[in-house]
Design a protein around this motif. Structure first.
Motif, mmCIF file in Angstrom:
data_model
loop_
_atom_site.group_PDB
_atom_site.id
_atom_site.type_symbol
_atom_site.label_atom_id
_atom_site.label_comp_id
_atom_site.label_asym_id
_atom_site.label_seq_id
_atom_site.Cartn_x
_atom_site.Cartn_y
_atom_site.Cartn_z
ATOM 1 N N ALA A 132 -12.691 3.143 -0.115
ATOM 2 C CA ALA A 132 -13.976 2.474 -0.323
ATOM 3 C C ALA A 132 -14.008 1.756 -1.663
ATOM 4 N N VAL A 133 -13.426 2.377 -2.690
ATOM 5 C CA VAL A 133 -13.384 1.753 -4.012
ATOM 6 C C VAL A 133 -12.332 0.651 -4.017
ATOM 7 N N GLY A 134 -11.263 0.860 -3.289
ATOM 8 C CA GLY A 134 -10.189 -0.128 -3.239
ATOM 9 C C GLY A 134 -9.276 -0.060 -4.438
ATOM 10 N N ALA A 135 -9.320 1.044 -5.166
ATOM 11 C CA ALA A 135 -8.503 1.209 -6.354
ATOM 12 C C ALA A 135 -8.232 2.695 -6.557
ATOM 13 N N PRO A 136 -7.236 3.006 -7.366
ATOM 14 C CA PRO A 136 -6.979 4.419 -7.649
ATOM 15 C C PRO A 136 -8.139 5.057 -8.405
ATOM 16 N N VAL A 137 -8.355 6.334 -8.127
ATOM 17 C CA VAL A 137 -9.390 7.111 -8.803
ATOM 18 C C VAL A 137 -8.686 8.219 -9.572
ATOM 19 N N VAL A 138 -9.043 8.382 -10.840
ATOM 20 C CA VAL A 138 -8.429 9.397 -11.700
ATOM 21 C C VAL A 138 -9.441 10.511 -11.909
ATOM 22 N N THR A 139 -9.017 11.761 -11.677
ATOM 23 C CA THR A 139 -9.876 12.903 -11.953
ATOM 24 C C THR A 139 -9.172 13.834 -12.937
ATOM 25 N N VAL A 140 -9.921 14.299 -13.911
ATOM 26 C CA VAL A 140 -9.423 15.283 -14.878
ATOM 27 C C VAL A 140 -10.139 16.584 -14.557
ATOM 28 N N LYS A 141 -9.354 17.633 -14.260
ATOM 29 C CA LYS A 141 -9.934 18.917 -13.870
ATOM 30 C C LYS A 141 -9.622 19.981 -14.904
ATOM 31 N N LYS A 157 0.828 -1.196 0.000
ATOM 32 C CA LYS A 157 0.000 0.000 0.000
ATOM 33 C C LYS A 157 0.872 1.258 0.000
ATOM 34 N N GLU A 158 1.941 1.246 0.781
ATOM 35 C CA GLU A 158 2.851 2.388 0.803
ATOM 36 C C GLU A 158 3.498 2.590 -0.561
ATOM 37 N N LYS A 159 3.876 1.499 -1.206
ATOM 38 C CA LYS A 159 4.495 1.603 -2.525
ATOM 39 C C LYS A 159 3.496 2.140 -3.550
ATOM 40 N N LEU A 160 2.230 1.727 -3.442
ATOM 41 C CA LEU A 160 1.198 2.238 -4.329
ATOM 42 C C LEU A 160 0.991 3.731 -4.117
ATOM 43 N N MET A 161 0.945 4.171 -2.858
ATOM 44 C CA MET A 161 0.779 5.600 -2.566
ATOM 45 C C MET A 161 1.962 6.402 -3.100
ATOM 46 N N ASP A 164 4.155 18.221 -13.938
ATOM 47 C CA ASP A 164 5.331 18.668 -14.692
ATOM 48 C C ASP A 164 5.068 18.658 -16.195
ATOM 49 N N GLY A 165 4.212 17.763 -16.650
ATOM 50 C CA GLY A 165 3.910 17.660 -18.079
ATOM 51 C C GLY A 165 2.836 18.629 -18.528
ATOM 52 N N GLY A 166 2.296 19.426 -17.616
ATOM 53 C CA GLY A 166 1.284 20.395 -17.992
ATOM 54 C C GLY A 166 -0.114 19.805 -18.085
ATOM 55 N N ARG A 167 -0.269 18.604 -17.659
ATOM 56 C CA ARG A 167 -1.590 17.979 -17.670
ATOM 57 C C ARG A 167 -2.254 18.231 -16.327
ATOM 58 N N ASN A 168 -3.540 18.377 -16.342
ATOM 59 C CA ASN A 168 -4.251 18.615 -15.101
ATOM 60 C C ASN A 168 -5.007 17.346 -14.695
ATOM 61 N N LEU A 169 -4.243 16.277 -14.503
ATOM 62 C CA LEU A 169 -4.779 14.999 -14.045
ATOM 63 C C LEU A 169 -4.417 14.820 -12.587
ATOM 64 N N ASN A 170 -5.306 14.185 -11.856
ATOM 65 C CA ASN A 170 -5.045 13.924 -10.447
ATOM 66 C C ASN A 170 -5.409 12.474 -10.156
ATOM 67 N N PHE A 171 -4.476 11.758 -9.581
ATOM 68 C CA PHE A 171 -4.706 10.383 -9.167
ATOM 69 C C PHE A 171 -4.747 10.364 -7.650
ATOM 70 N N HIS A 172 -5.693 9.618 -7.080
ATOM 71 C CA HIS A 172 -5.687 9.415 -5.635
ATOM 72 C C HIS A 172 -6.278 8.051 -5.331
ATOM 73 N N MET A 173 -5.994 7.574 -4.136
ATOM 74 C CA MET A 173 -6.464 6.259 -3.721
ATOM 75 C C MET A 173 -7.706 6.431 -2.871
ATOM 76 N N ASP A 174 -8.760 5.725 -3.228
ATOM 77 C CA ASP A 174 -9.994 5.764 -2.458
ATOM 78 C C ASP A 174 -10.142 4.413 -1.770
#
Length: 129
Positions: free
Chosen positions: A85-94, A57-61, A73-83
């Protein structure tokens, strides 16, 4: 008519002779198997598989943080976080200008359902106990 089937040859067709089975050997002649004659079977050795879930889990974080940094750094406005309740990474594009969420994977509805299921598990467990 028989001559027509045999192609005009009038030679007699031999009749098959019945096959007679030989009598079986007496049961007393066969010796019962002894434990010494039995095949040797060994139980498989137990395998102790150790998985350090906390380290995984620490390595995943850490990987998610590294990925977020690479996206910034690449200029993309993507955000990954671990949820949890879902038990998997969640990707948000803002939207970079407004901060509004343009797209989320998995969908917001799926995330809400996962959270509701987690809450229901707690209610159900508490009521049954």
């Amino acid at each position: 008519m028989l001559s027509e089937l045999t192609g005009g040859n009038s030679a007699p067709v031999p009749t098959p002779t019945p096959v007679r089975n030989k009598p079986a050997a007496p049961a007393a002649a066969a010796a019962p198997p002894t434990p010494e004659d039995a095949p040797k079977v060994q139980a498989p050795k137990p395998v102790d598989i150790k998985v350090d879930t906390q380290a995984l889990k620490e390595k995943l974080m850490e990987s998610i943080q590294h990925l977020n940094q690479a996206m910034r750094d690449g200029g993309r406005n993507l955000n990954f976080h671990m949820d949890d309740a879902v038990g998997a990474p969640v990707v948000t594009v803002k939207n970079a200008d407004t901060g509004e969420v343009v797209r989320q994977l998995p969908n917001e509805v799926v995330v809400r359902i996962a959270h509701n299921i987690e809450e229901f598990k707690g209610l159900l467990h508490n009521k049954l106990s």
